[in-house]
Design a protein around this motif. Structure first.
Motif, short mmCIF file in Angstrom:
data_model
loop_
_atom_site.label_atom_id
_atom_site.label_comp_id
_atom_site.label_asym_id
_atom_site.label_seq_id
_atom_site.Cartn_x
_atom_site.Cartn_y
_atom_site.Cartn_z
N TYR A 32 0.80 -1.22 0.00
CA TYR A 32 0.00 0.00 0.00
C TYR A 32 0.84 1.28 0.00
O TYR A 32 1.94 1.30 0.56
CB TYR A 32 -0.86 0.05 1.27
N ASN A 33 0.26 2.32 -0.58
CA ASN A 33 0.76 3.65 -0.27
C ASN A 33 0.47 3.90 1.21
O ASN A 33 -0.56 3.47 1.74
CB ASN A 33 0.03 4.72 -1.09
N TRP A 53 3.88 2.85 -2.36
CA TRP A 53 4.06 1.48 -1.91
C TRP A 53 5.46 0.95 -2.18
O TRP A 53 5.97 0.12 -1.43
CB TRP A 53 3.03 0.58 -2.59
#
Length: 122
Positions: A32-33, A53
């Motif tokens: 994920y970011n 990410w």
């Protein structure tokens, strides 16, 4: 299930520094970011800094550019926010979050920590 736990907040004088940490669970950092957001009393939650990410891209709010640095330690599953030259306007509850875009739109982030208070005195 993603769990995030922030730490490192506190009271600091204007011009001082703090480093916030966000301990994440699972495959947070490779998937994920991740970012930092803040919410001051009576104001909407706003993005502060986002790290992509893959760790290659960042996005900072104009108000913190040149003063704050977002980074991570993937081995420790920890996201950091180094905050220098703090101002009273930086006073807020700071949250880390994952799962949204690099643009940092808060409502598009899926998972949130509980927040940590940062208070900057003048």
């Amino acid at each position: 299930q993603v769990q995030l736990v922030e730490s490192g907040g506190g009271l600091v004088q204007a011009g001082g520094s703090l480093r916030l940490s966000c301990q994440g669970s699972g495959r947070t950092f490779s998937t994920y970011n991740m970012g930092w957001f803040r919410q001051a009393p009576g104001k909407e939650r706003e993005f502060v800094a986002i790290l992509s990410w893959n760790g290659r891209n960042t996005n900072y709010a104009d108000s913190v550019k040149g003063r704050f640095t977002i980074s991570r330690d993937t081995a420790k599953n920890t996201l950091y926010l180094q905050m220098n030259s703090l101002k009273p306007d930086d006073t807020a509850v700071y949250y880390c979050a994952v799962g949204g875009p690099l643009s940092g739109t808060p409502h598009e982030y899926d998972y949130w920590g509980q927040g940590t208070q940062v208070t900057v005195s003048s």
